[in-house]
Design a protein around this motif. Structure first.
Motif, PDB file in Angstrom:
ATOM      1  N   ASN A  98       0.825  -1.214   0.000  1.00 35.11           N
ATOM      2  CA  ASN A  98       0.000   0.000   0.000  1.00 35.11           C
ATOM      3  C   ASN A  98       0.861   1.267   0.000  1.00 35.11           C
ATOM      4  O   ASN A  98       0.559   2.243   0.688  1.00 35.11           O
ATOM      5  N   GLY A  99       1.974   1.202  -0.728  1.00 28.89           N
ATOM      6  CA  GLY A  99       2.826   2.386  -0.861  1.00 28.89           C
ATOM      7  C   GLY A  99       3.626   2.711   0.371  1.00 28.89           C
ATOM      8  O   GLY A  99       4.182   3.806   0.492  1.00 28.89           O
ATOM      9  N   SER A 100       3.730   1.772   1.295  1.00 25.16           N
ATOM     10  CA  SER A 100       4.476   2.046   2.521  1.00 25.16           C
ATOM     11  C   SER A 100       5.424   0.881   2.850  1.00 25.16           C
ATOM     12  O   SER A 100       5.028  -0.285   2.773  1.00 25.16           O
ATOM     13  N   PHE A 101       6.637   1.227   3.178  1.00 29.09           N
ATOM     14  CA  PHE A 101       7.638   0.235   3.577  1.00 29.09           C
ATOM     15  C   PHE A 101       8.110   0.646   4.969  1.00 29.09           C
ATOM     16  O   PHE A 101       8.784   1.658   5.128  1.00 29.09           O
ATOM     17  N   LEU A 151       9.317   1.697  -8.134  1.00 35.73           N
ATOM     18  CA  LEU A 151       9.010   0.271  -8.255  1.00 35.73           C
ATOM     19  C   LEU A 151       8.628  -0.072  -9.698  1.00 35.73           C
ATOM     20  O   LEU A 151       8.930  -1.158 -10.188  1.00 35.73           O
ATOM     21  N   ASP A 152       8.015   0.893 -10.386  1.00 30.02           N
ATOM     22  CA  ASP A 152       7.497   0.595 -11.730  1.00 30.02           C
ATOM     23  C   ASP A 152       8.609   0.383 -12.755  1.00 30.02           C
ATOM     24  O   ASP A 152       8.372  -0.216 -13.801  1.00 30.02           O
ATOM     25  N   THR A 153       9.815   0.879 -12.481  1.00 28.74           N
ATOM     26  CA  THR A 153      10.923   0.667 -13.425  1.00 28.74           C
ATOM     27  C   THR A 153      11.935  -0.344 -12.885  1.00 28.74           C
ATOM     28  O   THR A 153      12.980  -0.570 -13.500  1.00 28.74           O
ATOM     29  N   PHE A 154      11.623  -0.938 -11.762  1.00 32.97           N
ATOM     30  CA  PHE A 154      12.592  -1.845 -11.132  1.00 32.97           C
ATOM     31  C   PHE A 154      12.753  -3.152 -11.906  1.00 32.97           C
ATOM     32  O   PHE A 154      13.788  -3.813 -11.816  1.00 32.97           O
ATOM     33  N   ASP A 157       6.014 -11.417  -8.308  1.00 34.97           N
ATOM     34  CA  ASP A 157       6.226 -11.537  -6.860  1.00 34.97           C
ATOM     35  C   ASP A 157       7.719 -11.529  -6.524  1.00 34.97           C
ATOM     36  O   ASP A 157       8.134 -10.996  -5.492  1.00 34.97           O
ATOM     37  N   GLU A 158       8.514 -12.142  -7.389  1.00 36.55           N
ATOM     38  CA  GLU A 158       9.958 -12.149  -7.153  1.00 36.55           C
ATOM     39  C   GLU A 158      10.547 -10.747  -7.343  1.00 36.55           C
ATOM     40  O   GLU A 158      11.470 -10.355  -6.624  1.00 36.55           O
ATOM     41  N   ILE A 159      10.010 -10.018  -8.292  1.00 31.89           N
ATOM     42  CA  ILE A 159      10.474  -8.636  -8.481  1.00 31.89           C
ATOM     43  C   ILE A 159      10.161  -7.809  -7.232  1.00 31.89           C
ATOM     44  O   ILE A 159      10.997  -7.036  -6.758  1.00 31.89           O
ATOM     45  N   SER A 177      14.205  -6.396  -0.870  1.00 36.71           N
ATOM     46  CA  SER A 177      15.541  -6.765  -0.412  1.00 36.71           C
ATOM     47  C   SER A 177      16.546  -5.644  -0.686  1.00 36.71           C
ATOM     48  O   SER A 177      17.348  -5.290   0.178  1.00 36.71           O
ATOM     49  N   VAL A 178      16.486  -5.058  -1.882  1.00 41.68           N
ATOM     50  CA  VAL A 178      17.445  -4.015  -2.263  1.00 41.68           C
ATOM     51  C   VAL A 178      17.200  -2.741  -1.459  1.00 41.68           C
ATOM     52  O   VAL A 178      18.131  -2.146  -0.911  1.00 41.68           O
ATOM     53  N   VAL A 179      15.945  -2.332  -1.368  1.00 39.10           N
ATOM     54  CA  VAL A 179      15.627  -1.094  -0.644  1.00 39.10           C
ATOM     55  C   VAL A 179      15.810  -1.298   0.865  1.00 39.10           C
ATOM     56  O   VAL A 179      16.250  -0.407   1.581  1.00 39.10           O
ATOM     57  N   GLY A 180      15.511  -2.500   1.332  1.00 39.19           N
ATOM     58  CA  GLY A 180      15.554  -2.757   2.767  1.00 39.19           C
ATOM     59  C   GLY A 180      16.931  -3.022   3.319  1.00 39.19           C
ATOM     60  O   GLY A 180      17.094  -3.174   4.528  1.00 39.19           O
TER      61      GLY A 180
END
Lengths: 410, 174
Positions: free
Chosen positions: A334-337, B37-40, B88-90, B96-99
């Protein structure tokens, strides 16, 4: 970090050590088979040197060998002295924290040196010291000093000390210029030693340690779990369970950038006919809401003019820091991490208790006029630690042993 | 006075020491500025291709864990070198990358991709920081430009599309 702890301990312990040493020395000279009188030789300069090797190993596959060489030169009356120490830590680790990230056993060498000097011609004195430590991913420079006053014919001794420590935390194989962060530590210590009577001494020392900077470990990444899975992660959950249940995000450890630490140590020494009892109690708290108590009892028994042994027992207990969690939760959607702002996997920040039992001894091999001029020293401790709310492990057993040679030259 | 301080401190320790924590009692951090996310999907193709095999970042314990056709699969019915990387893997790879360093990632994105070397991901893939896999995307290479462009919010996928190196020794699938 290690150096800063050493510095804090040195500053804080100086006053209590002097009191305990006085008791122990007095006890030794009052041993039943002590000579009626010591030789009346007067040497203006006294030099002391020691060689130590300490070995540590634990059930988490960490081992450390530390050879240490120390030297001190001063006058016989203790009005001045200069001292230095050099040590090397050789570390080998394949702990569960390393293995859990699919990494191999690593080896590292740390070198550290200290230099110091003290001057106390009469009732008032001062000492200064500087230390430097270097390892591939950690650098530390520290300096500090103490002021010491004697009152009431040395029945009251007061101490005030300050030290500053600057640490640089990096990653092995990466220059500090590419990646590093700094940690500054100010330590203020004040204490007083009271000679209660001919046999008893009480010392009280308070330390205030102000830490600022990012002290997060650059290698420590924290597994995250979904809100419904986290409660199912049991204490001591295995690597395979954690890897199967964790979420894809595994963020770097993140600790608050400041930490104020406070401790109060009371040491009571009592001299018996054949030995000295020492009882310590240390209370600790900090702004990360970690509270701890450490109690130690040891007895220095003079078995003969050449042989002294000291059994000891120590109990330590602490809660976890306020941001401690065995299984942290993150959410995405929902756009939140969202992740926990602070997160750690450092077991020393979690709830635990440990019990230590040990035995030390020194055997004088010097001349019969004063066997303590050259002595062999040995110490072996077993530390059992129970981790109360951790991943991967529930307990750890460790053994710490020291073998040393001490010499006095005059 | 000293006695009161001693017993008061002892009480604090005993009470605090018995309060064994189990649940996180701190604040949450919401990643304020996430990369797109849309270009990831085109970015992760490169990461998966060059980094995602089962001996590297497809291994279960890795801090940066990648799912995709080259290695670890999210669905138990999928196999390496089978069907293409799934949506789902993307998503999992994005997480994983952002976190990995969420606070720094947010700062880099907020600054329009300025100084991306603040991120361990960039330093390791460029080989400026010690990395067991060595230099994966040299500075200025298409792979490097692909990831850096993603951090700036770029819409241009050309660098990503031209980043594949058929001779890459880390690639598992023929």
């Amino acid at each position: 970090m290690r150096l800063q702890l050493i510095a804090a301990v040195v500053v804080g312990a100086a006053i209590v050590a002097s009191a305990a040493r006085a008791l122990a020395d007095d006890s030794a000279t009052n041993a039943p088979d002590a000579p009626a009188s010591r030789p009346k030789t007067v040497a203006p300069i006294v030099a002391k040197a020691s060689l130590d090797t300490t070995a540590y190993t634990d059930s988490d596959h960490v081992s450390v060998v530390t050879p240490v060489v120390s030297a001190e030169v001063g006058d016989r009356e203790g009005a001045w002295k200069v001292h230095g120490q050099y040590l090397v830590d050789v570390i080998s680790a394949a702990s569960v924290d390393i293995v859990s990230t699919a990494s191999q056993r690593w080896h590292e060498v740390r070198q550290a040196g200290t230099l110091g000097a003290g001057y106390k011609p009469k009732d008032f004195g001062a000492d200064v010291s500087a230390a430097i430590s270097r390892e591939p991913d950690y650098g530390s420079v520290a300096g500090g000093g103490n002021l010491i006053w004697d009152f009431d014919e040395k029945n009251v001794i007061a101490l005030l000390g300050y030290s500053y420590d600057h640490d640089t935390i990096g990653r092995t194989g990466t220059p500090f210029s590419v990646y590093s962060h700094a940690l500054a530590v100010h330590t203020l210590a004040g204490g007083i030693t009271l000679t209660l009577n001919r046999a008893a001494v009480l010392a009280l020392v308070s330390d205030v340690i102000i830490e600022s900077g990012d002290q997060s470990k650059p290698y420590r990444y924290i597994p995250m779990f979904s809100a419904d899975v986290a409660p199912t992660i049991a204490k001591g959950a295995s690597i395979s369970v954690v890897n199967a249940e964790r979420l894809p995000d595994r963020p770097l450890e993140n600790l608050p950038d400041s930490r104020d630490r406070y401790s109060l140590t009371a040491r009571f020494g009592y001299r018996f006919a054949h030995g000295t009892l020492r009882a310590d109690e240390r209370l600790y708290t900090d702004t990360w809401r970690l509270h701890a108590t450490t109690t130690e009892l040891r007895y220095y028994a003079n078995l003969s003019r050449r042989l002294m042994v000291w059994p000891l027992v120590r109990v330590h207990a602490q809660n976890g820091v306020y941001f401690w969690s065995r299984a942290y939760v993150s959410s995405f959607g929902n756009g939140s991490f969202e992740l926990p702002e602070y997160r750690t996997g450092d077991r020393e920040l979690g709830p635990l208790y440990s019990i230590t039992g040990g035995l030390g001894g020194s055997f004088g091999i010097g001349p019969s006029s004063d066997p303590s001029l050259l002595s062999i020293r040995a110490q072996a401790d077993y530390i059992g630690t129970e981790f109360l709310d951790d991943l991967y492990v529930k307990s750890r057993g460790s053994v710490l042993g020291t073998l040393g040679l001490d010499g006095v030259f005059q | 006075m000293i006695g009161r301080l001693f017993w008061g401190s002892l009480a604090v320790v005993l009470v605090g020491g018995t309060a064994c924590s189990g649940k996180y009692d701190g604040a949450s951090y919401a990643v304020a500025d996430e990369p797109r996310l849309d270009t990831f999907d085109v970015v992760v193709k490169n990461l998966d291709y060059s980094c995602g095999n089962l001996a590297c970042h497809g291994a279960a314990g890795r801090n940066l864990l990648l799912y995709g056709v080259e290695g670890r699969r999210l669905a138990p019915t999928d196999v390496a070198c089978g069907r293409s990387t799934t949506p789902d893997e993307i998503l999992a790879d994005y997480r994983s990358v952002v976190g990995l360093e969420p606070e720094i990632m947010s700062e880099v994105v907020a600054s329009g991709g300025k100084d991306p070397e603040r991120l361990t991901l960039i330093r390791k893939m460029n080989g400026t920081e010690s990395h067991k896999g060595g230099t994966v995307f040299a500075i200025g290479s298409n792979g490097d430009l692909c990831v850096r462009g993603w951090l700036t919010g770029s819409d241009d996928p050309s660098a990503c599309n031209n980043a594949f190196n058929p001779g890459d020794p880390f690639v598992a699938c023929p």
